[in-house]
Design a protein around this motif. Structure first.
Motif, PDB file in Angstrom:
ATOM      1  N   GLY A   1      35.268  30.536  29.346  1.00  0.00           N
ATOM      2  CA  GLY A   1      34.715  31.870  29.542  1.00  0.00           C
ATOM      3  C   GLY A   1      35.856  32.841  29.740  1.00  0.00           C
ATOM      4  N   VAL A   2      35.765  34.014  29.119  1.00  0.00           N
ATOM      5  CA  VAL A   2      36.853  34.996  29.149  1.00  0.00           C
ATOM      6  C   VAL A   2      36.330  36.346  29.629  1.00  0.00           C
ATOM      7  CG1 VAL A   2      38.597  36.207  27.785  1.00  0.00           C
ATOM      8  CG2 VAL A   2      38.022  33.833  27.242  1.00  0.00           C
ATOM      9  N   CYS A   3      37.126  37.005  30.473  1.00  0.00           N
ATOM     10  CA  CYS A   3      36.801  38.372  30.893  1.00  0.00           C
ATOM     11  C   CYS A   3      38.095  39.107  31.212  1.00  0.00           C
ATOM     12  CB  CYS A   3      35.874  38.376  32.106  1.00  0.00           C
ATOM     13  SG  CYS A   3      35.313  40.044  32.582  1.00  0.00           S
ATOM     14  N   GLN A   4      38.179  40.378  30.824  1.00  0.00           N
ATOM     15  CA  GLN A   4      39.340  41.195  31.143  1.00  0.00           C
ATOM     16  C   GLN A   4      39.162  41.834  32.521  1.00  0.00           C
ATOM     17  OE1 GLN A   4      41.435  39.889  28.621  1.00  0.00           O
ATOM     18  NE2 GLN A   4      42.381  41.908  28.861  1.00  0.00           N
ATOM     19  N   ALA A   5      40.249  41.956  33.254  1.00  0.00           N
ATOM     20  CA  ALA A   5      40.183  42.544  34.598  1.00  0.00           C
ATOM     21  C   ALA A   5      39.678  43.983  34.563  1.00  0.00           C
ATOM     22  CB  ALA A   5      41.565  42.488  35.255  1.00  0.00           C
ATOM     23  N   SER A   6      39.932  44.679  33.463  1.00  0.00           N
ATOM     24  CA  SER A   6      39.489  46.072  33.344  1.00  0.00           C
ATOM     25  C   SER A   6      37.970  46.187  33.242  1.00  0.00           C
ATOM     26  CB  SER A   6      40.140  46.723  32.119  1.00  0.00           C
ATOM     27  OG  SER A   6      39.864  45.970  30.945  1.00  0.00           O
ATOM     28  N   HIS A   7      37.284  45.065  32.974  1.00  0.00           N
ATOM     29  CA  HIS A   7      35.832  45.078  32.855  1.00  0.00           C
ATOM     30  C   HIS A   7      35.143  44.615  34.137  1.00  0.00           C
ATOM     31  CE1 HIS A   7      36.421  44.535  28.217  1.00  0.00           C
ATOM     32  NE2 HIS A   7      36.688  45.761  28.648  1.00  0.00           N
ATOM     33  N   ALA A   8      35.918  44.495  35.217  1.00  0.00           N
ATOM     34  CA  ALA A   8      35.347  44.044  36.499  1.00  0.00           C
ATOM     35  C   ALA A   8      35.806  44.973  37.619  1.00  0.00           C
ATOM     36  CB  ALA A   8      35.766  42.608  36.795  1.00  0.00           C
ATOM     37  N   ASP A   9      35.004  45.046  38.669  1.00  0.00           N
ATOM     38  CA  ASP A   9      35.303  45.976  39.766  1.00  0.00           C
ATOM     39  C   ASP A   9      36.370  45.455  40.712  1.00  0.00           C
ATOM     40  OD1 ASP A   9      33.340  47.703  38.792  1.00  0.00           O
ATOM     41  OD2 ASP A   9      31.757  46.760  40.007  1.00  0.00           O
ATOM     42  N   ASP A  10      36.427  44.135  40.888  1.00  0.00           N
ATOM     43  CA  ASP A  10      37.357  43.546  41.836  1.00  0.00           C
ATOM     44  C   ASP A  10      37.549  42.074  41.476  1.00  0.00           C
ATOM     45  OD1 ASP A  10      35.101  42.122  42.875  1.00  0.00           O
ATOM     46  OD2 ASP A  10      34.618  43.846  44.145  1.00  0.00           O
ATOM     47  N   PRO A  11      38.411  41.331  42.219  1.00  0.00           N
ATOM     48  CA  PRO A  11      38.654  39.922  41.889  1.00  0.00           C
ATOM     49  C   PRO A  11      37.389  39.060  41.884  1.00  0.00           C
ATOM     50  CG  PRO A  11      40.312  40.713  43.428  1.00  0.00           C
ATOM     51  CD  PRO A  11      39.280  41.792  43.320  1.00  0.00           C
ATOM     52  N   VAL A  12      36.507  39.295  42.839  1.00  0.00           N
ATOM     53  CA  VAL A  12      35.276  38.496  42.908  1.00  0.00           C
ATOM     54  C   VAL A  12      34.407  38.751  41.681  1.00  0.00           C
ATOM     55  CG1 VAL A  12      33.156  38.075  44.218  1.00  0.00           C
ATOM     56  CG2 VAL A  12      35.306  38.489  45.433  1.00  0.00           C
ATOM     57  N   ASP A  13      34.288  40.013  41.322  1.00  0.00           N
ATOM     58  CA  ASP A  13      33.495  40.385  40.148  1.00  0.00           C
ATOM     59  C   ASP A  13      34.107  39.805  38.872  1.00  0.00           C
ATOM     60  OD1 ASP A  13      31.362  41.731  38.857  1.00  0.00           O
ATOM     61  OD2 ASP A  13      32.687  43.404  38.337  1.00  0.00           O
TER      62      ASP A  13
END
Length: 355
Positions: free
Chosen positions: A303-315
């Motif tokens: 599973g992949v997600c960019q940090a810019s697409h999340a509000d914080d580390p948990v998200d």
């Protein structure tokens, strides 16, 4: 009835272990209690034998040496504390040396000032003044230089000792943040690294998180046993590391799950790295060279997600984990990018080391 009986005996065991430690003069420290409790219930015969060999007056150093072998999770922290205390002691000694040096120089300056006053005074003859001043200054200068040389050597020694302790602390930290099986970073180190991504907008803008999970790993363990499973885990870790840039961060975050933090990486690059790892593992042979047993194929879902697409580390972790869940549901051995609207039925406990 049997379960109730066992439960009733627990306080008795605790009391007996505590009493035995008191009789033997063992400090009532939690790490000592853990040693003697395990020895008492007989879960580790080798440990019981080693403690018995120490006799009734074991030293704390001897107990810690045994504890470090059997309960590293407790004694690594003890080692860090011990190194910190040692460093503080050495630093205190160094400061004392520097204060002594300052005091000596202040006294020498005072002597120089008094000598100058004598030279410029008119109460004695010039010859007598010079004779006394030269004698005083010669002796004082020799003493000051000798003391200064000795202190300089002591300062140099203390600096060396503190450098050794610093290296010891670094080693304890490395051990505390390393997964013993794969030699990759562990969950503790991963939590710290992921949290640091959000310390900077620049880091957040160009960081990708990949979460990988070995497909059907339980079946491997059930079929071939945990020793084989452990070897496979170590090999998977090696394959992942070999297909990453040197500055990429990779950790075994628990069980058969791995996580990769890619700095300075666009969305396209994160996906390319994920596919490179997946394809490399899918084509890696897992075969016992002696028996000919083939354990493979071993594959990964990612599973992949960019940090810019999340509000914080948990998200960020949760979103990458949701994408991983979708990859598993879609048939495994594939990479899926997180998209808004994806859902997952179950969640995982992030920051398990956070206090």
């Amino acid at each position: 009835m049997q379960a109730a009986s066992n439960k009733a005996q627990i306080p008795d065991i605790a009391a007996q272990v505590t009493y035995a430690m008191r009789i033997m003069g063992i400090s009532p420290l939690p790490r000592n209690y853990e040693l003697y409790y395990e020895a008492y219930i007989g879960s580790n015969p080798k440990l019981t034998k080693e403690l018995a060999a120490l006799g009734s007056r074991a030293t704390q150093e001897e107990l810690d040496e045994i504890g470090a072998r059997y309960f590293a999770h407790v004694h690594h922290a003890v080692g860090v504390d011990r190194a910190h205390n040692h460093l503080a002691s050495e630093l205190s000694d160094l400061l004392k040396l520097l204060k002594d040096e300052q005091f000596a120089l202040e006294n020498y300056n005072k002597l120089l000032d008094e000598t100058y006053q004598n030279i410029t005074g008119k109460s004695s003859s010039s010859a007598e003044i010079l004779r006394q001043c030269v004698s005083i200054l010669t002796e004082a200068t020799a003493d000051t230089m000798s003391q200064g040389k000795e202190r300089a050597e002591n300062v140099s020694l203390k600096s060396f000792e503190m450098e050794v302790i610093r290296q010891e602390l670094d080693e304890y930290k490395r051990i505390a943040n390393t997964d013993s099986l794969t030699r990759l970073a562990n969950r503790r180190a991963f939590d710290e690294k992921l949290a640091s991504v959000y310390n900077s907008e620049q880091l957040r803008a160009y960081t990708g998180l990949l979460i990988a999970d070995i497909d059907h790993f339980k079946k491997v363990n059930d079929s071939y046993g945990h020793p084989v499973g452990d070897k496979i885990l170590a090999t998977v870790g090696t394959v992942i590391r070999a297909n990453l840039r040197r500055d990429a961060f990779v950790a075994r975050t628990g069980g058969e799950e791995f996580a990769i933090i890619l700095g300075d990486s666009s969305l396209e690059e994160s996906l390319q790295v994920a596919e490179r790892i997946r394809n490399a593992l899918a084509t890696t042979p897992f075969k016992n060279s002696k028996t000919g047993v083939n354990y493979g194929p071993i594959t990964l879902s990612l599973g992949v997600c960019q940090a810019s697409h999340a509000d914080d580390p948990v998200d960020l972790y949760n979103k990458a984990d949701i994408a991983l869940y979708c990859a598993k549901n879609a048939g495994r051995n594939r990479t899926i990018l997180f998209e808004e609207g994806m859902k997952k039925d179950t969640g995982k406990n992030w920051l398990i080391y956070r206090k």
